[in-house]
Design a protein around this motif. Structure first.
Motif, PDB file in Angstrom:
ATOM      1  N   LYS A 151       0.856  -1.181   0.000  1.00 30.59           N
ATOM      2  CA  LYS A 151       0.000   0.000   0.000  1.00 30.59           C
ATOM      3  C   LYS A 151       0.892   1.232   0.000  1.00 30.59           C
ATOM      4  CE  LYS A 151      -3.973  -2.136   0.411  1.00 30.59           C
ATOM      5  NZ  LYS A 151      -5.068  -1.924  -0.572  1.00 30.59           N
ATOM      6  N   ARG A 157      -7.225   7.875  13.090  1.00 25.43           N
ATOM      7  CA  ARG A 157      -8.211   6.838  12.841  1.00 25.43           C
ATOM      8  C   ARG A 157      -7.967   5.615  13.734  1.00 25.43           C
ATOM      9  NH1 ARG A 157     -10.462   5.021   7.176  1.00 25.43           N
ATOM     10  NH2 ARG A 157     -10.647   2.800   7.608  1.00 25.43           N
ATOM     11  N   GLN A 176      -3.596  -5.647   7.684  1.00 26.88           N
ATOM     12  CA  GLN A 176      -4.696  -5.365   6.764  1.00 26.88           C
ATOM     13  C   GLN A 176      -5.745  -4.465   7.426  1.00 26.88           C
ATOM     14  OE1 GLN A 176      -4.809  -6.561   3.702  1.00 26.88           O
ATOM     15  NE2 GLN A 176      -6.917  -6.030   3.149  1.00 26.88           N
ATOM     16  N   GLY A 214      -5.560  -1.680   5.017  1.00 28.67           N
ATOM     17  CA  GLY A 214      -6.288  -2.271   3.896  1.00 28.67           C
ATOM     18  C   GLY A 214      -7.018  -1.258   3.019  1.00 28.67           C
ATOM     19  N   HIS A 215      -7.480  -0.174   3.627  1.00 32.35           N
ATOM     20  CA  HIS A 215      -8.292   0.788   2.875  1.00 32.35           C
ATOM     21  C   HIS A 215      -7.454   1.737   2.021  1.00 32.35           C
ATOM     22  CE1 HIS A 215      -6.898   2.923   6.396  1.00 32.35           C
ATOM     23  NE2 HIS A 215      -7.228   4.064   5.802  1.00 32.35           N
TER      24      HIS A 215
END
Ligand SMILES: Cc1cc2nc3c(=O)[nH]c(=O)nc-3n(C[C@H](O)[C@H](O)[C@H](O)COP(=O)(O)OP(=O)(O)OC[C@H]3O[C@@H](n4cnc5c(N)ncnc54)[C@H](O)[C@@H]3O)c2cc1C
Ligand code: SF4
Ligand code: SF4
Ligand code: FES
Lengths: 281, 334
Positions: free
Chosen positions: B3, B16, B172, B176-177
């Motif tokens: 990522k 977050r 993840q 993951g996002h």
């Protein structure tokens, strides 16, 4: 997840002053919970130890000094030398105490069925050897082994432990008992002399015999050559080590000798095993 | 899975995570950094040079940890009092240390529930070292600045972005996002990794070190090399793979606690009889070195030192473990 640091609740059922100088007392502890009792005896074999704790005075390791058949209790014989041991010496039957165990490997006695057993002890290191002898004296177990010989030395008669039980051994014909004191005392009819000398005198046969030797370092030091002379290979001489311990389960790092942790890999080792380790004793 | 995360977006991402977990990251404290729980994402300092002085092992084996609260003789254990946590910016060497200590705490007949629970509840977002410092020697002890073992995510700094190598489900859940990294970004991250490892010196050879140390056990080597040691224990307290602890009762607080302990102190091995198997610094320094470079190898087939360099940097008398190992390898018995 099981927490191996968590002690179980016990109660003192009986205390016995063992030695004339009052420095050694035995404590027979009973279980508060039936499940704990079952778990303990499913695992226990002579030569193992437990961590006893009195909250506020900490935890300390002590060898188990009783055989399973003696009853639903676990016996410890404790020398009064410091914070914890002084505190427990003040306790009475009925008092609550906490315990973890049994810990450590214990004597691998089952490996020696059919052999002669030679037990040599000196001073208060006799505790777990007494448990071993008692274990072997259970009728269904005694028949699985050949001769049983015990050599037990103390400085003077008043310093022997378990006097009453040991007296009954003299009356049996399935155990050869040799007690020795350092210097002659009036009324003493058994051996006089240090354990190594007495061992040499008695000269137990090494043929098909395995030995268990615990005592102060000087006794061990001078007994080993005698056993060697008698023909005992180091693989057939067991001893139990006493290192400073904390966790008792191989986690806190405290008790290592080389890569072995005395609490979990021991405390029982043969001298052949000890020779493989660095001399960090 | 790779990522990509623009550096400017990191605070938002941390924010977050903070909604669901306690996030620990290096935070500047004077001249040093230390892993602390963040109250604001901006506190995270991922550009910390070398390693934090205080080792992140403390997040798994705190310097002082309550094991039990004691009420009416009942010992109530505290191992479940830990919730979800993220450790951001831990280096590969300190992550390796956790893995090595898993061997101690999680294998064998007994498992340490305090360690296990914290490991379970923690996601490790490891930051590879693009610029290893002078005292680091991870490549000499079987690791490297981008060693991914033990990482849930490995961050690689490629300039304006991080490439995140997401290695499992835990990783993840945090990354993951985010958008996938491009081929070019992944290639760049590979170059960064190769360059970092290539730039590191190898202060000693570990080949045969275990047997060599065993052979030196009774040698004059130890009295000689320990001469300047003060026995202060700093090297062991700061070492990420030193784990020795003491168990004591804090009676006023009704707690049984465990505290870091050290084999560098005389009392550590003092026995009831008065006998002490390690009466002088010589035996104690020998124990520290041999535990890591001989006994640990014997037990786990791994060197118990990650090359983090803390003991080198913070020893008040500059006793350098690299020098000790080098001298041991070269020592000839006279
Ligand atoms: C496997 C094992 C079996 C043992 N079996 C027995 C036994 O059957 N009977 C018996 O009386 N004793 C036994 N001991 C020794 C006993 O554990 C210590 O005497 C006890 O821990 C001392 O506690 P204390 O609080 O009274 O002493 P402290 O006040 O803590 O200290 C007094 C002295 O004992 C030393 N010491 C403290 N803790 C320990 C420790 N855990 N181990 C060794 N030395 C320590 C101290 O350094 C100090 O020199 C055994 C030890 C081990 C390791
Ligand atoms: S011994 Fe020194 S270099 Fe090795 S892990 Fe410990 S502190 Fe780091
Ligand atoms: S930090 Fe240095 S002086 Fe202190 S105990 Fe370790 S080696 Fe010795
Ligand atoms: S007493 Fe903790 S490792 Fe042996």
């Amino acid at each position: 997840m099981h927490n191996p640091y968590k002690p179980i609740p016990m109660r003192i059922a009986r205390t016995v002053v063992e030695t004339d100088d009052q420095s050694l007392k035995s404590f027979e502890l009973v279980f508060e919970r039936e499940a704990d009792r079952e778990k303990f005896f499913a695992k226990y074999r002579p030569g193992q130890f437990c961590q006893l704790s009195i909250f506020g005075k900490g935890e300390a390791p002590f060898g188990v000094a009783s055989a399973a058949w003696e009853g639903d209790f676990v016996r410890f014989t404790i020398n009064k030398i410091g914070v914890f041991t002084r505190a427990i010496h003040k306790m009475k039957s009925g008092d609550a105490i906490s315990m973890r165990g049994p810990l450590g490997n214990g004597f691998p006695i089952e490996d020696w069925k059919g052999s002669n057993i030679l037990i040599i002890g000196g001073g208060y290191a006799f505790t777990t050897l007494f448990a071993l002898a008692q274990h072997l004296l259970a009728p269904e177990i005694r028949s699985q082994y050949n001769d049983l010989t015990v050599i037990y030395g103390a400085r003077e008669p008043g310093l022997f432990l378990y006097k009453e039980e040991i007296e009954t051994w003299y009356k049996r014909d399935d155990i050869n008992l040799y007690q020795a004191i350092d210097r002659p005392v009036e009324g003493w009819s058994h051996f006089v002399g240090y354990v190594p000398t007495v061992t040499k005198e008695i000269a137990p046969s090494a043929e098909n015999t395995v030995s268990f030797v615990c005592g102060p370092p000087v006794m061990i030091k001078f007994t080993l050559p005698v056993l060697d002379e008698l023909g005992f290979p180091p693989e057939r001489i067991y001893t139990s080590l006493e290192k400073r311990m904390k966790c008792g389960i191989g986690k806190c790092g405290r008790c290592n000798v080389g890569h072995k942790y005395i609490c979990k890999d021991g405390p029982v080792f043969t001298f052949a095993e000890l020779r493989e380790l660095p001399a960090d004793l | 899975m790779y990522k990509v995360l623009p550096k400017t977006d990191l605070p938002k991402l941390i924010g977050r995570w903070m909604e669901q977990a306690t996030v620990y990251a290096p935070v500047r404290q004077g001249d040093f950094t230390k892993f602390e729980p963040l109250s604001d994402p901006a506190q995270a300092d991922l550009y910390y040079a070398a390693n934090t002085r205080y080792p992140p092992k403390s997040l798994f084996l705190p310097q002082s940890e309550v094991m039990f609260r004691v009420k009416d003789g009942e010992f109530e254990s505290t191992e479940d009092e830990v919730s979800s946590r993220v450790i951001l910016g831990i280096h590969s060497c300190d992550t390796r240390a956790l893995q090595l200590l898993d061997g101690v705490f999680l294998t064998g007949d007994y498992q340490d529930p305090y360690w296990a629970k914290k490991r379970e509840q923690t996601t490790l977002v490891v930051l590879g070292c693009a610029d290893p410092c002078e005292t680091c020697f991870c490549t000499s002890v079987g690791s490297g600045p981008f060693d991914k073992r033990g990482a849930d995510v490995m961050l690689i700094d490629i300039g304006d972005e991080y490439v995140a190598d997401v290695r499992n489900e835990k990783g993840q859940a945090l990354f993951g996002h985010l958008p996938d990294a491009s081929r070019k970004q992944i290639d760049k991250s590979r170059q960064v990794q190769a360059a970092a490892a290539a730039g590191m010196k190898k202060p000693f050879e570990t080949e045969g070190i275990k047997d060599k140390l065993y052979s030196l056990f009774d040698s004059d080597f130890w009295p000689k090399i320990q001469q300047s040691c003060l026995g202060c224990g700093a090297c062991t307290f700061l070492c990420p793979t030193c784990y020795c602890f003491d168990i004591v009762d804090e009676a006023q607080r009704n707690e049984r606690v465990r505290n870091w302990d050290t084999c560098m102190f005389r009392i550590y091995s003092q026995e009831a009889s008065g006998h002490n198997p390690r009466p002088t610094n010589t035996e104690r320094v020998r124990q520290r070195i041999m535990h890591k470079y001989a006994y640990f190898v014997e037990l786990y087939d791994e060197i118990g030192c990650t090359g983090c360099g803390r003991c080198v940097r913070y020893c008040p008398v500059d006793l350098d473990i690299r020098q000790i190992i080098r001298s041991a390898q070269a020592w000839e018995e006279s």
